[in-house]
Design a protein around this motif. Structure first.
Motif, PDB file in Angstrom:
ATOM      1  N   ARG A  36       0.836  -1.205   0.000  1.00 19.83           N
ATOM      2  CA  ARG A  36       0.000   0.000   0.000  1.00 19.83           C
ATOM      3  C   ARG A  36       0.872   1.257   0.000  1.00 19.83           C
ATOM      4  O   ARG A  36       0.590   2.225  -0.724  1.00 19.83           O
ATOM      5  CB  ARG A  36      -0.925   0.012   1.227  1.00 19.83           C
ATOM      6  CG  ARG A  36      -1.951  -1.100   1.253  1.00 19.83           C
ATOM      7  CD  ARG A  36      -2.865  -0.974   2.457  1.00 19.83           C
ATOM      8  NE  ARG A  36      -2.149  -1.112   3.727  1.00 19.83           N
ATOM      9  CZ  ARG A  36      -2.692  -0.888   4.921  1.00 19.83           C
ATOM     10  NH1 ARG A  36      -3.968  -0.504   5.011  1.00 19.83           N
ATOM     11  NH2 ARG A  36      -2.003  -1.051   6.025  1.00 19.83           N
ATOM     12  N   ALA A  37       1.913   1.249   0.825  1.00 21.64           N
ATOM     13  CA  ALA A  37       2.795   2.423   0.903  1.00 21.64           C
ATOM     14  C   ALA A  37       3.585   2.605  -0.385  1.00 21.64           C
ATOM     15  O   ALA A  37       3.765   3.735  -0.857  1.00 21.64           O
ATOM     16  CB  ALA A  37       3.743   2.274   2.091  1.00 21.64           C
ATOM     17  N   ARG A  38       4.061   1.498  -0.958  1.00 21.89           N
ATOM     18  CA  ARG A  38       4.828   1.620  -2.202  1.00 21.89           C
ATOM     19  C   ARG A  38       3.934   2.135  -3.339  1.00 21.89           C
ATOM     20  O   ARG A  38       4.356   2.966  -4.145  1.00 21.89           O
ATOM     21  CB  ARG A  38       5.452   0.270  -2.567  1.00 21.89           C
ATOM     22  CG  ARG A  38       6.499  -0.205  -1.558  1.00 21.89           C
ATOM     23  CD  ARG A  38       7.338  -1.354  -2.114  1.00 21.89           C
ATOM     24  NE  ARG A  38       6.527  -2.513  -2.448  1.00 21.89           N
ATOM     25  CZ  ARG A  38       6.188  -3.457  -1.574  1.00 21.89           C
ATOM     26  NH1 ARG A  38       6.574  -3.376  -0.320  1.00 21.89           N
ATOM     27  NH2 ARG A  38       5.458  -4.500  -1.952  1.00 21.89           N
ATOM     28  N   ASN A  39       2.688   1.643  -3.396  1.00 26.22           N
ATOM     29  CA  ASN A  39       1.762   2.139  -4.417  1.00 26.22           C
ATOM     30  C   ASN A  39       1.384   3.594  -4.179  1.00 26.22           C
ATOM     31  O   ASN A  39       1.199   4.363  -5.131  1.00 26.22           O
ATOM     32  CB  ASN A  39       0.496   1.270  -4.454  1.00 26.22           C
ATOM     33  CG  ASN A  39       0.705  -0.028  -5.209  1.00 26.22           C
ATOM     34  OD1 ASN A  39       1.515  -0.098  -6.126  1.00 26.22           O
ATOM     35  ND2 ASN A  39      -0.014  -1.067  -4.826  1.00 26.22           N
ATOM     36  N   LEU A  40       1.251   3.977  -2.925  1.00 27.17           N
ATOM     37  CA  LEU A  40       0.968   5.366  -2.585  1.00 27.17           C
ATOM     38  C   LEU A  40       2.065   6.272  -3.146  1.00 27.17           C
ATOM     39  O   LEU A  40       1.795   7.299  -3.775  1.00 27.17           O
ATOM     40  CB  LEU A  40       0.892   5.501  -1.065  1.00 27.17           C
ATOM     41  CG  LEU A  40       0.076   6.631  -0.454  1.00 27.17           C
ATOM     42  CD1 LEU A  40      -1.411   6.378  -0.663  1.00 27.17           C
ATOM     43  CD2 LEU A  40       0.361   6.736   1.040  1.00 27.17           C
ATOM     44  N   HIS A  41       3.305   5.867  -2.931  1.00 30.40           N
ATOM     45  CA  HIS A  41       4.457   6.638  -3.409  1.00 30.40           C
ATOM     46  C   HIS A  41       4.472   6.692  -4.939  1.00 30.40           C
ATOM     47  O   HIS A  41       4.666   7.755  -5.550  1.00 30.40           O
ATOM     48  CB  HIS A  41       5.734   5.980  -2.867  1.00 30.40           C
ATOM     49  CG  HIS A  41       6.939   6.854  -2.938  1.00 30.40           C
ATOM     50  ND1 HIS A  41       8.225   6.349  -2.988  1.00 30.40           N
ATOM     51  CD2 HIS A  41       7.074   8.197  -2.959  1.00 30.40           C
ATOM     52  CE1 HIS A  41       9.078   7.348  -3.040  1.00 30.40           C
ATOM     53  NE2 HIS A  41       8.417   8.480  -3.016  1.00 30.40           N
ATOM     54  N   LYS A  42       4.241   5.542  -5.564  1.00 34.77           N
ATOM     55  CA  LYS A  42       4.244   5.459  -7.026  1.00 34.77           C
ATOM     56  C   LYS A  42       3.134   6.325  -7.626  1.00 34.77           C
ATOM     57  O   LYS A  42       3.340   7.045  -8.614  1.00 34.77           O
ATOM     58  CB  LYS A  42       4.056   3.994  -7.449  1.00 34.77           C
ATOM     59  CG  LYS A  42       4.172   3.748  -8.950  1.00 34.77           C
ATOM     60  CD  LYS A  42       3.792   2.305  -9.296  1.00 34.77           C
ATOM     61  CE  LYS A  42       4.644   1.284  -8.561  1.00 34.77           C
ATOM     62  NZ  LYS A  42       4.286  -0.109  -8.955  1.00 34.77           N
ATOM     63  N   THR A  43       1.950   6.261  -7.025  1.00 38.22           N
ATOM     64  CA  THR A  43       0.822   7.024  -7.541  1.00 38.22           C
ATOM     65  C   THR A  43       1.035   8.522  -7.381  1.00 38.22           C
ATOM     66  O   THR A  43       0.670   9.315  -8.262  1.00 38.22           O
ATOM     67  CB  THR A  43      -0.476   6.585  -6.838  1.00 38.22           C
ATOM     68  OG1 THR A  43      -0.750   5.232  -7.211  1.00 38.22           O
ATOM     69  CG2 THR A  43      -1.650   7.453  -7.228  1.00 38.22           C
ATOM     70  N   ALA A  44       1.629   8.937  -6.262  1.00 35.39           N
ATOM     71  CA  ALA A  44       1.918  10.367  -6.068  1.00 35.39           C
ATOM     72  C   ALA A  44       2.822  10.888  -7.180  1.00 35.39           C
ATOM     73  O   ALA A  44       2.602  11.986  -7.718  1.00 35.39           O
ATOM     74  CB  ALA A  44       2.561  10.586  -4.709  1.00 35.39           C
ATOM     75  N   LYS A  45       3.818  10.098  -7.548  1.00 37.93           N
ATOM     76  CA  LYS A  45       4.719  10.513  -8.626  1.00 37.93           C
ATOM     77  C   LYS A  45       3.964  10.628  -9.953  1.00 37.93           C
ATOM     78  O   LYS A  45       4.204  11.554 -10.734  1.00 37.93           O
ATOM     79  CB  LYS A  45       5.871   9.514  -8.743  1.00 37.93           C
ATOM     80  CG  LYS A  45       6.827   9.535  -7.545  1.00 37.93           C
ATOM     81  CD  LYS A  45       7.953   8.517  -7.732  1.00 37.93           C
ATOM     82  CE  LYS A  45       8.917   8.570  -6.555  1.00 37.93           C
ATOM     83  NZ  LYS A  45      10.029   7.605  -6.709  1.00 37.93           N
ATOM     84  N   LEU A  46       3.043   9.694 -10.207  1.00 37.32           N
ATOM     85  CA  LEU A  46       2.258   9.745 -11.439  1.00 37.32           C
ATOM     86  C   LEU A  46       1.338  10.966 -11.469  1.00 37.32           C
ATOM     87  O   LEU A  46       1.187  11.627 -12.501  1.00 37.32           O
ATOM     88  CB  LEU A  46       1.423   8.468 -11.578  1.00 37.32           C
ATOM     89  CG  LEU A  46       2.163   7.195 -11.990  1.00 37.32           C
ATOM     90  CD1 LEU A  46       1.222   5.998 -11.917  1.00 37.32           C
ATOM     91  CD2 LEU A  46       2.712   7.328 -13.408  1.00 37.32           C
ATOM     92  N   ILE A  47       0.722  11.260 -10.342  1.00 40.10           N
ATOM     93  CA  ILE A  47      -0.185  12.414 -10.283  1.00 40.10           C
ATOM     94  C   ILE A  47       0.569  13.706 -10.534  1.00 40.10           C
ATOM     95  O   ILE A  47       0.101  14.601 -11.251  1.00 40.10           O
ATOM     96  CB  ILE A  47      -0.924  12.446  -8.924  1.00 40.10           C
ATOM     97  CG1 ILE A  47      -1.919  11.286  -8.847  1.00 40.10           C
ATOM     98  CG2 ILE A  47      -1.636  13.779  -8.718  1.00 40.10           C
ATOM     99  CD1 ILE A  47      -2.561  11.111  -7.489  1.00 40.10           C
ATOM    100  N   VAL A  48       1.765  13.813  -9.972  1.00 37.69           N
ATOM    101  CA  VAL A  48       2.571  15.016 -10.181  1.00 37.69           C
ATOM    102  C   VAL A  48       3.077  15.090 -11.619  1.00 37.69           C
ATOM    103  O   VAL A  48       2.979  16.138 -12.281  1.00 37.69           O
ATOM    104  CB  VAL A  48       3.756  15.048  -9.186  1.00 37.69           C
ATOM    105  CG1 VAL A  48       4.754  16.146  -9.565  1.00 37.69           C
ATOM    106  CG2 VAL A  48       3.247  15.257  -7.763  1.00 37.69           C
ATOM    107  N   ALA A  49       3.582  13.971 -12.126  1.00 39.11           N
ATOM    108  CA  ALA A  49       4.221  13.983 -13.449  1.00 39.11           C
ATOM    109  C   ALA A  49       3.220  14.013 -14.598  1.00 39.11           C
ATOM    110  O   ALA A  49       3.452  14.676 -15.614  1.00 39.11           O
ATOM    111  CB  ALA A  49       5.127  12.763 -13.590  1.00 39.11           C
TER     112      ALA A  49
END
Length: 355
Positions: free
Chosen positions: A85-98
């Protein structure tokens, strides 16, 4: 009870009894709702409260989360479990920003395409923070609806899940969807509980088929039980003269992915190659009390040993290995049982110094 009466009863109950003071209900944004929803997956509200506040203090925006180091994210998550969950949270945040200009997509379908955000979580983000009409079906809502319609079959089966989604879609009102969504989660968490539902206080009692049949606890149908396989491992806590413990970072995928952990050995005989690999001279051995950790699909019996060592060099030569200073611990992601064993090791080492 008609569909319109269902929604009206839920909203009336929410106005009088619903929870309105949870941290993620204050200063509502898609980011805050998203983080809370991911934390609440398979985790109780009482546990999440402290974690959510600490997470928001450290990473208050999606941009802050996207730019944070993975170790910092996992450190803030340590103890919550289900670390994917935490790793996906981090990955998704990067996608939302980028890819989305730091703005959350404003449709359920687009939200559900992001890592770690399924249909129900997407619906919660859309309804709670954007006011969009979007049904949800988390564990609490699933239980309320399964009882309301007396749904046969295990909800984890696709055909049963589809039926419950149809019910959720039909009953979700067009007005005040944010309050309705919160109310449905609250009903499941506070009244329509797993083992002792408070049916006399429930606003849905007049139309609840499970209650009318006197079979409240028969729904939802539980997952067929299987005996959990048992596994064991030996975890050496290799302590140098400064009281630091040797840890390594696990691969990013799989069990405890990306977390720092203790080595895992078959038996004490395997200590020799490990010591040789890191140029360690083995000294005093001390067995610590065993620990059993239960995962969703097996139980792991851990046999911990505290072993004093004398390194031939001050630094670990290999990448993804480090000496973890117990007195001034770095901010790293640790698996819950490893964190427990490090505390036990610290107590033993401190006791040894005092004796």
């Amino acid at each position: 009870m008609s569909d319109e009466h269902f929604g009206a009863a839920v909203l009336d109950w929410y106005d009088r009894h619903g929870r309105k003071d949870l941290p993620w209900q204050q200063r509502i944004t898609p980011y805050r709702v998203w983080v809370s929803e991911i934390m609440l997956q398979q985790t109780q509200v009482s546990t999440v409260l402290g974690y959510f506040d600490r997470f928001m203090d450290a990473l208050p925006t999606v941009q802050a989360l996207a730019s944070a180091a993975e170790d910092e994210v996992l450190h803030l998550w340590t103890g919550l479990g289900y670390y994917s969950r935490a790793r996906n949270l981090h990955k998704t945040a990067k996608l939302i920003v980028a890819e989305h200009g730091s703005e959350f997509p404003k449709s359920v379908d687009q939200l559900a395409e992001l890592p770690g955000i399924g249909r129900s979580t997407a619906g919660a983000i859309a309804s709670l923070s954007m006011g969009l009409r979007a049904p949800i079906l988390d564990g609490n809502v699933k239980r309320v609806l399964a009882r309301y319609v007396a749904q046969d079959g295990y909800p984890g089966e696709p055909k049963v899940a589809r039926k419950l989604w149809d019910v959720a879609e039909r009953l979700t009102p067009h007005a005040r969807v944010n309050h309705y969504t919160q109310a449905m989660m609250d009903l499941g968490a506070t009244l329509c509980t797993r083992s002792k539902p408070s049916c006399l206080l429930c606003p849905l009692k007049p139309g609840c088929r499970a209650h009318l049949l006197g079979r409240e606890t028969d729904f939802p149908v539980p997952k067929p039980r299987k005996a959990l396989p048992q596994k064991r491992t030996l975890m050496p806590l290799l302590a140098n003269h400064e009281g630091a413990i040797l840890l390594y970072r696990r691969p990013s995928t799989g069990l405890w992915g990306g977390l720092w952990s203790l080595p895992e050995l078959e038996d004490l005989a395997a200590l020799g190659p490990l010591a040789e690999r890191h140029a360690l001279q083995l000294q005093q051995h001390q067995e610590l009390p065993g620990l059993t950790h239960t995962f969703s699909h097996f139980q792991l019996a851990i046999e911990p040993w505290l072993i004093r060592v004398k390194p031939e060099a001050n630094a670990v030569a290999e990448a993804d290995w480090l000496w973890y200073n117990l007195a001034t611990p770095p901010r790293l992601g640790l698996a819950a049982p490893v964190k427990t064993l490090l505390k036990r090791a610290a107590a033993e080492l401190n006791a040894g110094e005092m004796s």
